[in-house]
Design an enzyme around this catalytic site. Structure first.
Site, PDB file in Angstrom:
ATOM      1  N   CYS C  83       0.826  -1.216   0.000  1.00  0.00           N
ATOM      2  CA  CYS C  83       0.000   0.000   0.000  1.00  0.00           C
ATOM      3  C   CYS C  83       0.859   1.264   0.000  1.00  0.00           C
ATOM      4  O   CYS C  83       0.344   2.359  -0.160  1.00  0.00           O
ATOM      5  CB  CYS C  83      -0.930   0.006   1.197  1.00  0.00           C
ATOM      6  SG  CYS C  83      -1.438  -1.633   1.696  1.00  0.00           S
ATOM      7  N   ILE C 209     -12.850   0.752  -1.753  1.00  0.00           N
ATOM      8  CA  ILE C 209     -12.278   0.266  -3.014  1.00  0.00           C
ATOM      9  C   ILE C 209     -12.572   1.284  -4.119  1.00  0.00           C
ATOM     10  O   ILE C 209     -13.707   1.764  -4.234  1.00  0.00           O
ATOM     11  CB  ILE C 209     -12.928  -1.099  -3.341  1.00  0.00           C
ATOM     12  CG1 ILE C 209     -12.438  -2.148  -2.338  1.00  0.00           C
ATOM     13  CG2 ILE C 209     -12.676  -1.514  -4.779  1.00  0.00           C
ATOM     14  CD1 ILE C 209     -13.348  -3.364  -2.248  1.00  0.00           C
ATOM     15  N   HIS C 333      -8.886   5.533  -1.602  1.00  0.00           N
ATOM     16  CA  HIS C 333      -7.596   4.855  -1.417  1.00  0.00           C
ATOM     17  C   HIS C 333      -7.355   3.846  -2.541  1.00  0.00           C
ATOM     18  O   HIS C 333      -7.481   2.648  -2.356  1.00  0.00           O
ATOM     19  CB  HIS C 333      -7.604   4.173  -0.042  1.00  0.00           C
ATOM     20  CG  HIS C 333      -6.343   3.448   0.304  1.00  0.00           C
ATOM     21  ND1 HIS C 333      -5.105   3.767  -0.198  1.00  0.00           N
ATOM     22  CD2 HIS C 333      -6.131   2.388   1.149  1.00  0.00           C
ATOM     23  CE1 HIS C 333      -4.188   2.942   0.310  1.00  0.00           C
ATOM     24  NE2 HIS C 333      -4.785   2.100   1.119  1.00  0.00           N
TER      25      HIS C 333
END
Lengths: 134, 350, 384
Positions: C83, C209, C333
């Site tokens: 990430c 998502i 994100h």
């Protein structure tokens, strides 16, 4: 999980076998081939007893692919009596109020009922310690 | 049959999974207006992550705790079951690996309906009794299959027990003698690729269960010159309480003799695990010197009978693992028949 | 080492982009950054991305994006650090320019997640964790964070409600960011009644998502004056690591990678410490990460990260402004792209172009991208 990989992991999965560094005596679960503290490769298998206390817990409501048939399920982190912390599924917890600090013990259960190739993945899970002597 | 070398049970361990399905959940689904009495109160059901492998592993670990031997000392791991997770691939090698008995060990799965577990015991007795091995592990375990709505669904349960056989000087119970009694009797079967077994209804009683248990019992009693009254306790295969009560009476045993080993009311019929689980419950309470009679039954058909005597060592090793009672009280009730169908994997997704 | 500045920024609004594929997302962000900088020169690109292989069956991504944007035959490399891939791409671009290997370098972050159902994405995200001992046991990424959150609440006596302010702040700030995904405010009531994903974590504790791409054009400070936009200097760029397995750390509630990379960054930027930071774009993928980040980076004492949020100190007018344009929670994100969006937003703040959530007199901003459950932290400190 790929078959050769599962096979390679079987002793740690089936019975919580880790390693011990012969130079600095540190215990590892998961086992490590190289001790990160002293970089010694003089490590040997170490059988953990499978007893510990619950460090934290949660429930997986949305299981990753391959885990749907057994989900939803509880997972936790367990502080083994020998020291290491282990992340694992929790089992036999229907109707149990999980509490941080409760005593738990290792059992071997199905982790994945059917991988993409049809074999079953067995491995350690923890359950609340069965009442009574052991 | 007797061995060259004196053999005993040096460790035993039970396992019963925690989920339980009350028989009334099945009745209210399939026979909502029937007032027929139910064969058992409830039965054990494997947890969603349990099967014959996982249950065998826990029973084996319990047996090893009581045997107090290193698993690498085992020379055989035999699992008797009719619910192998794999049609081809041994259950026993997974169990042997998990308990740390590999690689210098014999391993195989045995199949003889409900007497597969006692067949494994016979073989283990022979292995140790002949001097081929010091220790051999025999397991009888099942996650019994039954057709939804069938009479067997009320009782088809999950659980069993594991026994380590070894030299008499370490025995918790000595094996005085054993024997087997077998005929070709088609009372119950499941063909490859069938999900559920077929059974012979009334035929499963007289020519099957009763004939074979009587045959095996009479044979071993005459060999040893004994009768029912010579035993403190008796254990039979437990498909339902009715059959056990009747065979007890037919063979001249009393209800008191079979009481401690009667687990069927609370657990149901654990098939290959049934008589072995009953024996574990007896060993949980037996006193040194108590003589124990054991006789299994398996469809197809046959019975294995064992005459056992408890030793002093039983008392000191008994608490090294959970007793059957502890597993019986370790219980979680399934409240919906639908949940049971999911647990027992009776919902076919494709 | 040469001093390095950012002379152009470009982004694609974060959304579920039915019509845009991976290559176009990345190329569009790159071209927008060049346009912003008033140049068409890019000597190399570094593409931060975590999931292209897993979710799009596409490795060799940087070359594809270079091709898609018309950059061939320049150097193009993909950077992966779970990430933190976006932050790591900025770091790679920074080192390329600082070292003198290249003069004009694009750091691009891109992620395309929405072609999959939840279980596929859950599995893909779990690849950031230990594949044998975490993901291999069905422990999802959100579950790992939930384990931390429950332990945090246990050790410090905090409640789930204590974390609400992080989520509320992110959403409030996202309202004013035209590139954000969730431009709607949420209330404490919304937070309290949100659907549980992995207890105690709810939907409103977690970033969603989405798809997105962002890009930055970096060049040596001594060549930056020729370009139209205000140059923002990269005063520090650091990376630190920790065990992949959460359970293998001496104290899972202390994120050592953040601690080390933050403190190295303060030193590199010539700052006394966190008090000199005017805004902190933390990796708020989960509210618990915000709390642990504040503590490990030295903004709060252990167990007091939630206090800063509760007291309103993380708002744009507070003393530790966080998620000023929505953060991972409000802006969205897109995993491997997030680290680039974070630096981009610090640039917007330091240029004074952040709109209604502009932090007054912002001179020093910190962006921090975290991979795995705190197993890698990439920190950048920017100055105007």
């Amino acid at each position: 999980m790929q078959l050769p990989r599962y096979h390679r992991l079987r002793r740690s999965f089936y019975r919580l076998e880790g390693t011990r560094c012969n130079r600095c005596d540190r215990l590892f679960f998961p086992g490590r081939r190289i001790c990160p503290d002293c970089r010694s490769q003089d490590v040997e298998p170490y059988q953990f007893r499978g007893r510990g206390t619950l460090y934290s817990f949660t429930n997986v409501q949305q299981p990753p692919r391959g885990f749907g048939s057994i989900g939803p399920y509880a997972v936790g982190m367990v502080r083994l009596e020998e020291g290491p912390l282990v992340t694992s599924q929790l089992t036999d917890v229907d109707g149990v109020d999980l509490v941080i600090g409760m005593e738990v013990e290792m059992v071997t259960r199905k982790i994945q009922d059917s991988s993409e190739h049809g074999y079953i993945v067995y491995g350690y899970k923890f359950r609340p310690l069965l009442t009574g002597a052991r | 049959m007797k061995t060259e070398r004196a053999v005993g049970i040096v460790g035993y361990g039970a396992y019963v999974p925690r989920p339980r399905l009350p028989a009334k959940r099945i009745a209210e689904t399939w026979l909502p207006s029937s007032s027929r009495p139910l064969p058992v109160r409830e039965k054990s059901v494997p947890g969603i992550d349990e099967d014959t492998v996982t249950m065998s592993i826990e029973a084996a670990r319990n047996a090893l705790s009581r045997a107090a031997i290193d698993p690498s000392e085992l020379r055989a791991v035999w699992v008797g079951t009719e619910s192998k997770p794999y049609a081809v691939k041994p259950t026993s090698t997974i169990v042997a690996e998990a308990i740390g008995a590999t690689p210098n060990v014999s391993a195989a799965d045995m199949e003889f309906a409900c007497k597969a577990g006692s067949e494994a015991m016979q073989t283990a007795v022979a292995y140790v009794g002949s001097g081929m091995a010091d220790y051999a592990l025999a397991i009888g375990m099942d996650a019994a299959q039954s057709k939804p709505g069938d009479a067997l669904e009320y009782t088809a349960a999950a659980g069993g027990a594991a026994y380590v056989f070894g030299p008499a000087d370490r025995a918790l119970a000595l094996v005085e003698a054993s024997n087997s009694y077998v005929t070709d009797t088609p009372d119950f079967f499941r063909r490859q690729h069938m999900h559920y077994p077929e059974h012979g209804h009334r035929f499963t009683g007289e020519p099957a269960y009763f004939t074979h248990i009587q045959g095996a019992t009479q044979e071993i009693m005459s060999e040893l010159g004994r009768e029912a009254a010579d035993y403190r306790w008796a254990v039979f295969h437990q498909p339902n309480p009715k059959f056990v009560h009747r065979i007890t009476k037919l063979l001249g045993f009393t209800p008191e003799q079979v009481k401690p080993g009667m687990v069927v009311e609370e657990v149901g019929n654990t098939y290959a695990g049934s008589s072995l689980l009953g024996l574990a419950a007896v060993l949980d309470v037996a006193a040194p010197g108590d003589r124990i009679f054991f006789c299994s039954y398996g469809s197809g058909a046959g019975s294995d009978a064992f005459s056992l005597v408890a030793t002093e060592r039983l008392i000191s090793m008994r608490d090294a693992a959970p007793r059957v009672r502890q597993y019986l009280s370790h219980r979680y009730e399934i409240r919906e028949y639908g949940h049971y169908l999911r647990h027992a994997r009776k919902i076919r997704m494709h | 080492m040469r001093d390095v500045g950012i002379i152009g920024i470009g982004q694609v609004p974060i959304s579920e982009h039915w019509d845009l594929c991976l290559r176009d997302l990345g190329a569009l962000a790159a071209l927008r950054a060049l346009e912003d900088a008033g140049t068409d020169r890019a000597d190399a690109i570094f593409v931060g991305n975590m999931l292209a292989g897993e979710l799009s069956g596409q490795e060799n991504l940087a070359t594809l994006i270079a091709d898609s944007a018309g950059f061939l035959p320049i150097e193009a490399l993909r950077i992966e650090a779970a990430c933190a891939a976006g932050g790591a791409a900025v770091r790679a671009a920074y080192t390329a320019v600082a070292s003198g290997a290249h003069d004009f370098v694009l750091a691009i972050g891109v992620e395309k997640m929405t072609d999959h159902l939840t279980d596929g994405i859950t599995s893909a995200l779990a690849t950031a964790a230990d594949a044998d001992y975490e993901a291999g046991h069905g422990v999802s990424f959100v579950a790992l964070n939930a384990l931390l959150m429950r332990r945090y609440m246990h050790e410090y006596g905090s409640t789930h409600e204590d974390f609400a302010a992080f989520s509320i702040n992110s959403h409030e700030n996202a309202v004013h960011n035209p590139n954000a995904m969730y431009r709607m405010p949420i209330t404490a009531e919304d937070y309290a009644t949100s659907t549980v994903v992995s207890d105690p974590i709810t939907i409103l504790d977690s970033a969603a998502i989405c798809d997105g791409a962002a890009a930055l054009l970096l060049c040596p400070m001594d060549q930056a004056a020729a370009f139209p936009r205000q140059t923002i200097e990269i005063a520090a760029s650091t990376v630190a690591t920790d065990t992949l397995g959460l359970a293998e750390r001496p104290d899972p509630l202390h994120w050592g990678a953040i601690d080390v990379s933050s403190h190295h960054a303060y030193e590199q930027a010539g700052l006394a410490g966190p008090a000199d930071i005017d805004l902190y774009e933390a990796h708020d993928a989960f509210t618990i990460v915000s709390a642990l980040s504040l503590e490990a980076a030295g903004f709060a004492r252990r167990g007091e990260g939630v206090t800063l949020a509760r007291e309103g100190r993380i708002a744009p007018d507070g003393d530790v402004p966080m998620s000023t344009l929505g953060g991972l929670k409000g802006r969205g994100h897109p995993i491997g792209a997030s680290g680039v969006y974070q630096v981009l937003e610090v640039v917007q703040q330091l240029r004074g172009e952040a709109g209604p959530t502009q932090v007054k007199n912002a001179k020093v901003g910190m962006a921090q991208s975290v991979g795995g459950s705190g197993s890698v932290a990439v920190t950048h400190i920017l100055k105007n």
